[in-house]
Scaffold this motif. Structure first.
Motif, mmCIF file in Angstrom:
data_model
loop_
_atom_site.group_PDB
_atom_site.id
_atom_site.type_symbol
_atom_site.label_atom_id
_atom_site.label_comp_id
_atom_site.label_asym_id
_atom_site.label_seq_id
_atom_site.Cartn_x
_atom_site.Cartn_y
_atom_site.Cartn_z
ATOM 1 N N ILE A 31 13.725 5.940 1.662
ATOM 2 C CA ILE A 31 12.350 6.224 1.273
ATOM 3 C C ILE A 31 12.233 5.915 -0.206
ATOM 4 C CG2 ILE A 31 10.631 8.030 0.917
ATOM 5 C CD1 ILE A 31 11.433 9.236 3.528
ATOM 6 N N LEU A 32 11.256 5.093 -0.542
ATOM 7 C CA LEU A 32 11.035 4.669 -1.913
ATOM 8 C C LEU A 32 9.715 5.231 -2.422
ATOM 9 C CD1 LEU A 32 12.120 2.002 -0.054
ATOM 10 C CD2 LEU A 32 12.596 1.190 -2.350
ATOM 11 N N LYS A 33 9.613 5.359 -3.740
ATOM 12 C CA LYS A 33 8.406 5.888 -4.361
ATOM 13 C C LYS A 33 8.073 5.060 -5.591
ATOM 14 C CE LYS A 33 6.506 10.184 -6.314
ATOM 15 N NZ LYS A 33 6.813 11.603 -6.657
ATOM 16 N N ARG A 34 6.793 4.921 -5.869
ATOM 17 C CA ARG A 34 6.381 4.142 -7.042
ATOM 18 C C ARG A 34 6.763 4.853 -8.335
ATOM 19 N NH1 ARG A 34 2.743 0.011 -5.579
ATOM 20 N NH2 ARG A 34 1.957 0.274 -3.442
ATOM 21 N N ASP A 35 7.248 4.078 -9.290
ATOM 22 C CA ASP A 35 7.533 4.627 -10.603
ATOM 23 C C ASP A 35 6.318 4.437 -11.503
ATOM 24 O OD1 ASP A 35 7.530 1.951 -11.398
ATOM 25 O OD2 ASP A 35 9.723 1.821 -11.537
ATOM 26 N N THR A 36 6.461 4.710 -12.786
ATOM 27 C CA THR A 36 5.332 4.615 -13.711
ATOM 28 C C THR A 36 4.839 3.197 -13.900
ATOM 29 O OG1 THR A 36 6.876 4.514 -15.574
ATOM 30 C CG2 THR A 36 6.008 6.684 -14.975
ATOM 31 N N TYR B 125 12.752 -3.099 9.381
ATOM 32 C CA TYR B 125 11.398 -2.566 9.524
ATOM 33 C C TYR B 125 10.998 -1.905 8.197
ATOM 34 C CZ TYR B 125 7.359 -0.246 11.627
ATOM 35 O OH TYR B 125 6.080 0.149 11.939
ATOM 36 N N SER B 126 9.707 -1.961 7.851
ATOM 37 C CA SER B 126 9.204 -1.269 6.663
ATOM 38 C C SER B 126 7.724 -0.959 6.822
ATOM 39 C CB SER B 126 9.423 -2.121 5.406
ATOM 40 O OG SER B 126 8.634 -3.299 5.439
ATOM 41 N N ARG B 127 7.304 0.137 6.213
ATOM 42 C CA ARG B 127 5.890 0.497 6.173
ATOM 43 C C ARG B 127 5.612 1.326 4.929
ATOM 44 N NH1 ARG B 127 5.329 -2.928 9.351
ATOM 45 N NH2 ARG B 127 4.037 -2.992 11.227
ATOM 46 N N GLY B 128 4.452 1.056 4.301
ATOM 47 C CA GLY B 128 3.974 1.877 3.210
ATOM 48 C C GLY B 128 3.275 3.105 3.750
ATOM 49 N N ARG C 176 0.837 -1.201 0.000
ATOM 50 C CA ARG C 176 0.000 0.000 0.000
ATOM 51 C C ARG C 176 0.872 1.251 0.000
ATOM 52 N NH1 ARG C 176 -4.966 -1.847 2.544
ATOM 53 N NH2 ARG C 176 -5.142 -3.984 1.765
ATOM 54 N N GLY C 177 0.307 2.336 -0.493
ATOM 55 C CA GLY C 177 0.933 3.634 -0.389
ATOM 56 C C GLY C 177 1.703 4.072 -1.621
ATOM 57 N N VAL C 178 1.822 5.392 -1.773
ATOM 58 C CA VAL C 178 2.657 5.968 -2.822
ATOM 59 C C VAL C 178 4.120 5.727 -2.491
ATOM 60 C CG1 VAL C 178 3.362 8.137 -3.928
ATOM 61 C CG2 VAL C 178 0.949 7.730 -3.395
ATOM 62 N N ASN C 179 4.419 5.740 -1.192
ATOM 63 C CA ASN C 179 5.790 5.573 -0.728
ATOM 64 C C ASN C 179 5.929 4.360 0.176
ATOM 65 O OD1 ASN C 179 5.433 8.860 -0.876
ATOM 66 N ND2 ASN C 179 7.466 8.199 -1.505
ATOM 67 N N LEU C 180 7.175 3.979 0.388
ATOM 68 C CA LEU C 180 7.532 2.912 1.317
ATOM 69 C C LEU C 180 8.821 3.335 1.999
ATOM 70 C CD1 LEU C 180 7.156 -0.192 2.234
ATOM 71 C CD2 LEU C 180 8.827 -0.682 0.417
ATOM 72 N N PHE C 181 8.916 3.159 3.326
ATOM 73 C CA PHE C 181 10.215 3.394 3.948
ATOM 74 C C PHE C 181 10.758 2.101 4.520
ATOM 75 C CE2 PHE C 181 7.821 4.113 7.942
ATOM 76 C CZ PHE C 181 8.672 3.582 8.911
ATOM 77 N N GLU C 182 12.070 1.962 4.417
ATOM 78 C CA GLU C 182 12.767 0.774 4.896
ATOM 79 C C GLU C 182 13.853 1.182 5.876
ATOM 80 O OE1 GLU C 182 12.425 -2.142 0.967
ATOM 81 O OE2 GLU C 182 14.320 -1.100 1.411
#
Length: 467
Positions: free
Chosen positions: A125-130, A84-87, A67-73
């Motif tokens: 911090i990660l973000k969804r690409d196209t 640990y990680s969460r969207g 879930r989410g536009v972003n994800l942190f690890e």
């Protein structure tokens, strides 16, 4: 830290918000997220150790819900092991799709929280690409034992009000209800509002069936005046969380852009999720996945607002309506399948997200009285806009909403696909190209029940946090 036992009334035992075994500290990383319509930047602000121990289940540190536009690890710096990680999603991402973002740069405060590691870590911090795949957009190394880490003293902790306590925080979902716009004399009203709206939340499936998996706390910092700011009417008031109407120019959109003020209050309670109750009668609310949600506690539609906006914040549910104006765009290319669990671009019927609920003979896309609904919606929106423009009493707006819900429910109930689970075009703020699973749902209109697919989406998040 020893468990705290609070006895409320005769024979009622409220279990501590932190169990005996839960001794890990809570780390909060505050950072700045800035940019414009085409760029974004990150900068570390500070690292804190919050005053209360980590409330979460240490056996469920990894988020697999997608879930989410972003994800942190959070990864061990030396080994790269994922700890640990969460969207999550952000206010910045919404603002980035507004007209203003094409004209200037803005910065927003954000935070991430996680259980304190024993060694230095790397945070990504990660973000969804196209293609909907997560790509790293920021990386920073952090030593949570460093001298410049801010350490909050437990002695300064505010005491939250226990609304519904079912066990140790490490085994439950902790929901914190924060009040804003309540004066010192209105603290009893805040507690009553928090209890009333949380009770309603747990009357709606699947929260109803999973109520024992939640703890609910309430906390408010008194303000000098009742209510929060509503700039479109010239009303500006001091706010404990910074909450305000008219965010991004939408008169009904209520958010706080003061993340630090919000977190400084929230840190005094165990929490994973936050709903801010604003002490206003005007219809309004908002919700950001993994951040917080808001609702106007005094509005006639407060029940709906509380649960609908919590659906955004808690489970990342998309809005299924598409006839109301919004201040930001989805940011999705309709060629890309949206990440939200309750809407689809229906590019591959064989891989429909909710295929398990669709009968073999159900047509996809699924027929519904779309034209009739849209004709009525256009008239509804015109009347709604006129009421706000002319600053008419809130009772007239409420009556309009009631009439609209009655007429649309009557229209839907006569259709043979009313109870069908399929793919109904019109969702995610778009009349074409996006589909919802059922004709009517709490994320589509002001009805008070989630569709089957939304219930599944909510249940998955409850499972992530509860024992």
């Amino acid at each position: 830290m020893r468990s705290l036992i609070t006895i409320i009334g005769i024979g009622l035992l409220w279990i501590a918000n932190i169990s005996h075994a839960q001794q890990v500290a809570t780390v909060r990383v505050d950072y700045h997220h800035s940019g414009n319509a085409k760029t974004e930047h990150f900068a570390l602000d500070r690292v804190l150790i919050e005053p209360l121990p980590w409330p979460g289940n240490l056996n469920k540190n990894i988020d697999h819900t997608n879930r989410g536009v972003n994800l942190f690890e959070v990864r061990d710096k030396a080994t790269g092991n994922l700890l640990y990680s969460r969207g999550f999603s952000t206010i910045f991402a919404e603002w980035q799709s507004t007209a203003e973002a094409s004209k200037l740069e803005r910065g927003f405060q954000e935070s991430i929280r996680f259980p304190k590691p024993t060694k230095p870590v790397n945070i990504k911090i990660l973000k969804r690409d196209t293609q909907n795949q997560f790509q790293t957009v920021w990386s920073v190394d952090i030593d949570t034992d460093a001298q410049d880490v801010v350490r909050k003293q437990a002695g300064s902790v505010r005491k939250p009000i226990p609304i519904q306590i079912n066990g140790a925080s490490s085994e439950k979902v902790d929901l914190l209800i924060i009040g804003d716009g309540y004066t010192q004399k209105e603290m009893t009203k805040f507690k009553t509002d928090a209890k009333r709206l949380s009770d309603f939340l747990f009357s709606v499936s699947p929260f109803k069936e999973r109520a024992k998996d939640f703890n609910v706390w309430a906390l408010a910092v008194a303000t000098k005046e009742s209510g929060i700011s509503r700039p479109s009417t010239g009303k500006y008031q001091a706010s404990s969380t910074g909450a305000s109407y008219d965010i991004f120019g939408s008169e009904r959109y209520v958010l706080t852009l003061d993340n630090r003020a919000l977190r400084e209050i929230a840190q005094h309670s165990a929490y994973e999720f936050i709903e801010i109750l604003v002490n206003n009668d005007t219809y309004g609310g908002g919700g950001i996945f993994g951040q917080f949600s808001t609702a106007a506690a005094g509005n006639d539609w407060a029940n709906y607002l509380f649960v609908h906006e919590f659906g955004h914040h808690f489970a990342g549910l998309a809005d299924e309506y598409y006839t109301s104006p919004v201040a930001y765009q989805t940011g999705n290319d309709i060629q890309t399948e949206p990440w939200e669990p309750n809407v689809t671009a229906l590019k591959d019927k064989a891989q429909l997200k909710w295929q398990q609920h669709v009968k073999a003979d159900t047509a996809l896309p699924s027929a519904w009285p779309k034209q009739s609904y849209e004709e009525a919606a256009r008239q509804f929106q015109k009347v709604r806009a006129d009421l706000r423009k002319n600053n008419r009493p809130e009772s007239e707006m409420s009556a309009l909403f009631k009439k609209d819900l009655h007429e649309s429910s009557l229209l839907f109930s006569k259709d043979p696909n009313f109870r069908t689970i399929g793919a109904f075009e019109g969702a995610n703020y778009e009349a074409k190209g996006y589909y919802r699973s059922q004709m009517q749902c709490l994320m589509f209109d002001r009805s008070e029940q989630f569709c089957r697919v939304c219930q599944d989406g909510i249940s998955a998040i409850i499972d992530l946090y509860s024992k």
